[in-house]
Design an enzyme around this catalytic site. Sequence first.
Site, PDB file in Angstrom:
ATOM      1  CG  ASP A 105     -10.991  -4.439   0.737  1.00 32.49           C
ATOM      2  OD1 ASP A 105     -11.340  -3.896   1.800  1.00 32.49           O
ATOM      3  OD2 ASP A 105     -10.181  -5.377   0.686  1.00 32.49           O
ATOM      4  NE  ARG A 148      -3.689  -1.861   2.238  1.00 33.98           N
ATOM      5  CZ  ARG A 148      -4.587  -2.264   3.097  1.00 33.98           C
ATOM      6  NH1 ARG A 148      -4.935  -1.486   4.093  1.00 33.98           N
ATOM      7  NH2 ARG A 148      -5.138  -3.442   2.971  1.00 33.98           N
ATOM      8  CG  ASP A 185     -13.212  -2.449   4.231  1.00 34.92           C
ATOM      9  OD1 ASP A 185     -13.946  -3.293   3.696  1.00 34.92           O
ATOM     10  OD2 ASP A 185     -11.971  -2.582   4.297  1.00 34.92           O
ATOM     11  CG  ASP A 194     -11.499  -6.703   3.696  1.00 36.61           C
ATOM     12  OD1 ASP A 194     -11.840  -5.529   3.945  1.00 36.61           O
ATOM     13  OD2 ASP A 194     -10.307  -7.043   3.531  1.00 36.61           O
ATOM     14  NE  ARG A 195     -10.407  -3.139   7.878  1.00 30.78           N
ATOM     15  CZ  ARG A 195      -9.582  -2.421   8.609  1.00 30.78           C
ATOM     16  NH1 ARG A 195     -10.064  -1.494   9.405  1.00 30.78           N
ATOM     17  NH2 ARG A 195      -8.289  -2.605   8.533  1.00 30.78           N
ATOM     18  CE  LYS A 253     -10.211  -7.285   7.120  1.00 30.59           C
ATOM     19  NZ  LYS A 253      -8.864  -7.416   6.576  1.00 30.59           N
ATOM     20  CB  SER A 297      -8.204  -2.162   2.658  1.00 34.60           C
ATOM     21  OG  SER A 297      -9.138  -2.779   3.480  1.00 34.60           O
ATOM     22  CG  HIS A 298      -9.076   0.681   6.153  1.00 34.88           C
ATOM     23  ND1 HIS A 298      -8.405  -0.516   6.077  1.00 34.88           N
ATOM     24  CD2 HIS A 298      -8.302   1.522   6.856  1.00 34.88           C
ATOM     25  CE1 HIS A 298      -7.253  -0.390   6.736  1.00 34.88           C
ATOM     26  NE2 HIS A 298      -7.174   0.835   7.210  1.00 34.88           N
TER      27      HIS A 298
END
Length: 535
Positions: A273, A22, A271, A275-276, A370, A116-117
């Site tokens: 992507d 990232r 989130d 997964d959260r 996740k 992601s987030h």
Amino acid sequence: MNVIDVLTKPFDNQKPGTGGLRKQTKVFMQENFLENFLQSSLNVRIKNGDVLNSWVIGGDGRYPGVEVLPKIIKILIANGVKKVFVVGKDLTAPTPAISNIIRKYNADGGFILSASHNPAGINGDFGVKVEMNNGGGAPESITNAIYEETKTISSYKSLDISDDEALKLNQVEYLDPIKDYADLMESMFDFDAIKSWFKNHTFVFDAMHASTGPTAIEIFVNRLGANRDSIINEVPMNDFNGVHPEPNPTYAKNTFDFMMNGGADFGCACDGDGDRNMILGKGFYVKPSDSLAILTKYHKLIPYYQNGLNGVARSIPTSSAVDAVAKNMGLDVYATPTGWKFFATLLDANKINLCGEESFGQGGDYIREKDGIFAILFWLNILAKTSKSVEEIVREMWNENGRYFYSQYSYENVDKQKAENLLLKMQSIDLNGKVFGDFTIKSKEVFNYVDPVSGEVSNNQGIQIFTNDGTRIFFRLSGTGTIGATLRLYIEKYESNPEKFDIPVLEYLKDVFLLVDEIFEIHQNFGDIKPSAIN
Ligand code: VG1
Ligand code: CO
């Protein structure tokens, strides 16, 4: 169509973190930055003797995913990949749905273009999650080897065709993952029960303008009959509309406030992507650690888990609430370092079937990432089968097991060198028996992990401290930030007296929090800083 070797020079900052590589978008857009990393990743797999026949490219839709797609296709085909699956309209799909595609199509690996987030756009972040053929993130042995490759790479492979031609190659197949994923969810949960629940309850799902909107509409609205208006911020945007797509009380504030003011019976968010997840009841916030314990407690209500679990796992900073529940049920519990990749071997070996992290992530053995929507459906299934409210479900668990008061404090964007020095100092310092105010340090250990299945060793995964009154403190540095360093502190304290369950968490943990500041000399090291996100 010829394979060409393009000369390049190594970058010295391509070490993958907790969830892939990232960086700020502008860093990723430097010439050959992405190409170097992708070629290095493929080199490692090829050197391992893996035959790379098919590969998945997916992403959370952030800029410049679509723009770099032709480049990635060329690199893959030039490296001998025969079939490239491109997942999602505008390369936008939840990470769990992409994990499912990797498994379903027996792909040899994948690249998920996501940070992601983290915020997106030209002034935000970009990233690549390197996926294995089990549909999960590459283990540390692979990411360390990739990092070594990036230090010496001198060329990458490509094709001498235009971007347009690359997109139209007949080795490239475009897949919409939503149906496969929705079918999978429908096969696991009691959709009839949830459908009935939706008839007389209110609901809100916040997609935060990221990857989950279209999947949420298909599942909650089309298949389960939820009101179309209950899905908000559902249109994916390549900059997530400028929001920070992290489903927690700080960044999903509107949805959080709406629910705390009694806006609906059940509220949730995912989130960037997908997964959260964040779970909210009417006027009630569910801590992710408690959520994992509750999914464990009620797993037999889920058709997919009706025959029981072999075991569960949590990341080490996650609270021990799940341990208490699992112990009552006679289930094994494993504690792994932070990052979903550490669950993969346990899931592959069928030692666990459900797992989670304090950072708003839970998931199971049906994929290797996740999964936000999975956790939300799990909750809906529980609500539908028990006819209880979110708050009743959580309070019952506290009454049975006691409450694990828990909080995570993040000090974002602090000086990297100072943060690393602090960690080194804390690793070596002897604290046993030291007294700080009312607390005595009972033990301090560096968390070194030996994977119970693969035997792979991952040292220095954080520092764990126990005090004389049973308080647990965990300290580590984040591996997903892109500017400076982020210190993560996690505090857990067990309470058995129900009369104390309603004390606000931060107030309950106030004394320990001050102790932590003293032990780690936070103010001495970093000046007058405050934790910027408290989960
Ligand atoms: C954070 C979380 C960790 C999670 C990781 C990736 O890592 O703490 O639990 O697995 O993000 O999640 P760190 O190193 O910043 O603490 V995601 O949704 O960003 O892929
Ligand atoms: Co994520």
